[in-house]
Motif scaffolding. Structure first.
Motif, PDB file in Angstrom:
ATOM      1  N   ASP A 338       0.807  -1.222   0.000  1.00  0.00           N
ATOM      2  CA  ASP A 338       0.000   0.000   0.000  1.00  0.00           C
ATOM      3  C   ASP A 338       0.840   1.271   0.000  1.00  0.00           C
ATOM      4  OD1 ASP A 338       1.052  -0.233   2.526  1.00  0.00           O
ATOM      5  OD2 ASP A 338      -0.824   0.191   3.587  1.00  0.00           O
ATOM      6  N   SER A 339       2.149   1.147  -0.162  1.00  0.00           N
ATOM      7  CA  SER A 339       3.038   2.314  -0.136  1.00  0.00           C
ATOM      8  C   SER A 339       3.155   2.924  -1.523  1.00  0.00           C
ATOM      9  CB  SER A 339       4.419   1.904   0.379  1.00  0.00           C
ATOM     10  OG  SER A 339       5.343   2.971   0.226  1.00  0.00           O
ATOM     11  N   ALA A 340       3.089   4.247  -1.588  1.00  0.00           N
ATOM     12  CA  ALA A 340       3.197   4.954  -2.862  1.00  0.00           C
ATOM     13  C   ALA A 340       4.628   4.951  -3.398  1.00  0.00           C
ATOM     14  CB  ALA A 340       2.704   6.392  -2.695  1.00  0.00           C
ATOM     15  N   ILE A 341       5.592   4.601  -2.552  1.00  0.00           N
ATOM     16  CA  ILE A 341       7.004   4.689  -2.965  1.00  0.00           C
ATOM     17  C   ILE A 341       7.693   3.327  -2.979  1.00  0.00           C
ATOM     18  CG2 ILE A 341       7.292   7.073  -2.191  1.00  0.00           C
ATOM     19  CD1 ILE A 341       8.563   5.869   0.390  1.00  0.00           C
ATOM     20  N   ALA A 342       6.927   2.262  -2.933  1.00  0.00           N
ATOM     21  CA  ALA A 342       7.520   0.911  -2.902  1.00  0.00           C
ATOM     22  C   ALA A 342       8.450   0.716  -4.092  1.00  0.00           C
ATOM     23  CB  ALA A 342       6.422  -0.135  -2.916  1.00  0.00           C
ATOM     24  N   GLY A 343       9.677   0.289  -3.807  1.00  0.00           N
ATOM     25  CA  GLY A 343      10.653   0.031  -4.847  1.00  0.00           C
ATOM     26  C   GLY A 343      11.306   1.270  -5.432  1.00  0.00           C
ATOM     27  N   MET A 344      11.033   2.433  -4.856  1.00  0.00           N
ATOM     28  CA  MET A 344      11.552   3.687  -5.410  1.00  0.00           C
ATOM     29  C   MET A 344      12.435   4.459  -4.431  1.00  0.00           C
ATOM     30  SD  MET A 344       8.326   5.118  -7.673  1.00  0.00           S
ATOM     31  CE  MET A 344       7.261   5.410  -6.276  1.00  0.00           C
ATOM     32  N   PHE A 345      13.006   3.756  -3.459  1.00  0.00           N
ATOM     33  CA  PHE A 345      13.854   4.459  -2.488  1.00  0.00           C
ATOM     34  C   PHE A 345      14.958   3.540  -1.990  1.00  0.00           C
ATOM     35  CE2 PHE A 345      10.860   2.211   0.181  1.00  0.00           C
ATOM     36  CZ  PHE A 345      11.590   1.844   1.292  1.00  0.00           C
ATOM     37  N   ASP A 346      15.907   4.146  -1.317  1.00  0.00           N
ATOM     38  CA  ASP A 346      16.982   3.393  -0.676  1.00  0.00           C
ATOM     39  C   ASP A 346      17.401   4.162   0.565  1.00  0.00           C
ATOM     40  OD1 ASP A 346      18.852   1.427  -0.190  1.00  0.00           O
ATOM     41  OD2 ASP A 346      19.835   1.586  -2.142  1.00  0.00           O
ATOM     42  N   VAL A 347      18.369   3.621   1.298  1.00  0.00           N
ATOM     43  CA  VAL A 347      18.861   4.280   2.501  1.00  0.00           C
ATOM     44  C   VAL A 347      20.365   4.471   2.413  1.00  0.00           C
ATOM     45  CG1 VAL A 347      17.014   3.480   4.020  1.00  0.00           C
ATOM     46  CG2 VAL A 347      19.028   2.062   3.678  1.00  0.00           C
ATOM     47  N   ALA A 348      20.850   5.481   3.154  1.00  0.00           N
ATOM     48  CA  ALA A 348      22.270   5.811   3.154  1.00  0.00           C
ATOM     49  C   ALA A 348      22.636   6.358   4.528  1.00  0.00           C
ATOM     50  CB  ALA A 348      22.571   6.852   2.073  1.00  0.00           C
ATOM     51  N   PRO A 349      23.927   6.474   4.815  1.00  0.00           N
ATOM     52  CA  PRO A 349      24.322   7.144   6.061  1.00  0.00           C
ATOM     53  C   PRO A 349      23.875   8.601   6.038  1.00  0.00           C
ATOM     54  CG  PRO A 349      26.163   5.918   5.113  1.00  0.00           C
ATOM     55  CD  PRO A 349      25.074   5.921   4.084  1.00  0.00           C
ATOM     56  N   LEU A 350      23.636   9.156   7.200  1.00  0.00           N
ATOM     57  CA  LEU A 350      23.264  10.563   7.295  1.00  0.00           C
ATOM     58  C   LEU A 350      24.429  11.448   6.849  1.00  0.00           C
ATOM     59  CD1 LEU A 350      21.354  10.308  10.667  1.00  0.00           C
ATOM     60  CD2 LEU A 350      20.348  11.108   8.520  1.00  0.00           C
ATOM     61  N   PRO A 351      24.129  12.633   6.348  1.00  0.00           N
ATOM     62  CA  PRO A 351      25.188  13.514   5.834  1.00  0.00           C
ATOM     63  C   PRO A 351      26.161  13.990   6.910  1.00  0.00           C
ATOM     64  CG  PRO A 351      23.034  14.169   4.991  1.00  0.00           C
ATOM     65  CD  PRO A 351      22.786  13.166   6.081  1.00  0.00           C
ATOM     66  N   ALA A 352      27.286  14.462   6.445  1.00  0.00           N
ATOM     67  CA  ALA A 352      28.338  14.981   7.333  1.00  0.00           C
ATOM     68  C   ALA A 352      28.270  16.500   7.407  1.00  0.00           C
ATOM     69  CB  ALA A 352      29.704  14.548   6.818  1.00  0.00           C
ATOM     70  N   GLY A 353      28.777  17.010   8.517  1.00  0.00           N
ATOM     71  CA  GLY A 353      28.976  18.441   8.656  1.00  0.00           C
ATOM     72  C   GLY A 353      30.457  18.742   8.567  1.00  0.00           C
ATOM     73  N   ALA A 354      30.907  19.671   9.374  1.00  0.00           N
ATOM     74  CA  ALA A 354      32.308  20.096   9.328  1.00  0.00           C
ATOM     75  C   ALA A 354      33.279  19.011   9.758  1.00  0.00           C
ATOM     76  CB  ALA A 354      32.493  21.338  10.200  1.00  0.00           C
TER      77      ALA A 354
END
Length: 486
Positions: A338-354
């Motif tokens: 029932d998800s509108a985004i099934a198969g259209m996403f992935d995951v990654a580490p969170l971004p870095a700062g300084a």
């Protein structure tokens, strides 16, 4: 004389008849049986001693013994055949409650005579902790097994049994050592690791490709730029509800997790250092929280300052966000039918700062058994069952809950269901811990001061520099620690 003997005999028979009826009517309760036996002794002994010896002995011994013994035997056996009810206080985020109920059903199939009731508790950590504390202060037996946050063992240890005494010592070596260490207080294992967590960046693979990006953002600055570009493009095509980035901005423990990730990734420390120094009031922390405040109303909805995990997931899963910060549980839900985004996403580490590297706050939940439980042995058996390799595997496959048992990260079925368990393994084992150990038993107060301070910046009520200067003073008053730089 004969009349006197007849009268006495009739009196004895009446008393014995009453005794028989009384014993037969109260065999469910030992107290009643005991109380009935005491008054029967005196009337039987005194009148019968000399006048009517033989009838009294035969009549008093035979009928009186059997009714008195039978209820006692039945009553003594009742506890072993008694139906035991165990209550599990569990979470209700995503599929948590459903998966816990299913585990309870499997346990009951293997343990006839035990009924398990799964009770849902508030989603927000502070609200759930409040419910638990009320039960503990009353020393209530109403809860047997408690789902507890990774930050709570130090604060709540006195209310839980040592699971090592109930078989946990035999399987503790299967779990991540750092979590076992976290859950061990004064040599007592007060929580059985159930699932672990770390913050992740969810991103739409289809939209990154559509707008010419070949990888997710590596820094917060890149995330801002990409989120704005995609947001403007999607709105131009008619989706006015589309946003670039959703996350947890409400004033609760979830904001502590999000903000700690921002600050640690920017080289701003962890609020209070592991050696007991208050480090929050520093330029790197001020800078990144001011930057995050700039997301509100631009790439993030104005209402994000009221979002928890589920509010962020609702926007994301409806297809109305390019990026989301959330826990691993959202992965399987995002791929549901029932998800509108099934198969259209992935995951990654969170971004870095300084600092040059991203940071993910360590999360996760444990199973603890209340010391006020009326059935600690059975409750411990339930906790160990729910935290077993078999049950953790089911949760990993069906709910994308990260196992705490190391071998499951090499299980082909688990990796097929959640491939990122393997690709982001380093994120999970190197996650940043909240300062719950060094500030115990006052971590909840520390976190509340912190997330309220950050929230005031996000809502525009304060600048980060002023908010953190005040927060530093409040933490000094609370903890008595020194201040310093990270």
């Amino acid at each position: 004389m004969l009349n006197r003997r007849v009268s006495i005999l009739l009196g004895v028979l009446v008393i014995l008849a009453m005794l028989f009826v009384a014993c037969g009517g109260n065999n469910a309760t030992p107290n009643n049986t005991t109380n009935v036996e005491e008054p029967a002794d005196e009337p039987v002994e005194e009148p019968v001693e000399e006048p009517v010896e033989e009838p009294t002995e035969e009549t008093a011994e035979e009928p009186a013994e059997e009714p008195a013994e039978e209820p006692t035997e039945e009553t003594a056996e009742e506890p072993s055949g008694e139906e035991i009810t165990l209550r599990v206080l569990a979470g209700n985020v995503g599929q948590e409650l459903l998966l816990t109920q299913q585990a309870a059903e499997r346990f009951m199939e293997q343990n006839p005579g035990i009924t398990v009731e799964v009770l849902d508790t508030p989603d927000f950590v502070q609200d759930r902790l409040g419910v638990y504390l009320q039960l503990f202060e009353a020393q209530s037996p109403e809860g047997d097994v408690f789902q507890i946050d990774v930050i709570w063992p130090g604060d709540l240890a006195e209310h839980f049994i040592d699971l090592n005494e109930y078989g946990a010592a035999d399987v503790a070596g299967d779990h991540f050592p750092a979590i076992i260490e976290n859950n061990t207080v004064d040599g007592r294992l007060v929580g059985m690791p159930w699932f672990t967590d770390a913050g992740l960046l969810y991103y739409r693979t289809d939209l990154l490709e559509k707008y010419g990006y070949d990888a997710p953002p590596a820094t917060w600055d890149e995330l801002e730029e990409m989120a704005m570009t995609i947001q403007e493009g999607e709105r131009a095509e008619g989706n006015e509800d589309f946003w670039g980035y959703v996350w947890q901005g409400n004033a609760y423990e979830g904001l502590t997790c999000d903000a700690l990730e921002w600050i640690a990734s920017n080289g701003g420390g962890t609020i209070v250092s592991p050696d007991g120094v208050i480090t929050i009031n520093n330029p790197a922390a001020v800078e990144i929280v001011d930057q995050a405040a700039g997301w509100v109303g631009t790439i993030s909805p104005p209402g994000v300052t009221g979002y928890g995990e589920e509010e962020a997931r609702a926007v994301w899963q409806a297809g109305n966000a390019a990026f989301m910060r959330n826990w691993p549980y959202a992965y399987s839900l995002g791929n549901a039918e029932d998800s509108a985004i099934a198969g259209m996403f992935d995951v990654a580490p969170l971004p870095a700062g300084a600092s040059g590297s991203g940071a993910a706050t360590l999360g996760g939940w444990q199973l603890a058994v209340s010391r006020y439980s009326e059935h600690p042995e059975e409750a411990a058996r339930l906790a160990l069952f729910m935290a077993s390799a078999e049950e953790q595997k089911i949760r990993a496959i069906e709910g994308s809950f990260n196992p705490t048992i190391m071998s499951l990260y090499e299980d082909p079925e688990v990796l097929e269901a959640s491939p990122f368990f393997g690709s982001l393994y380093d994120v999970f084992i190197n996650a940043v811990a909240r300062p719950s150990t060094v500030t115990a038993p006052q971590y909840n107060d520390v976190s509340t001061l912190f997330f309220n301070s950050v929230h005031s910046v996000l809502t525009g009520d304060a600048e980060a520099e002023d908010a953190f200067a005040e927060l530093e003073l409040d933490l000094q008053d609370l903890l008595g620690f020194e201040t310093g730089q990270p």
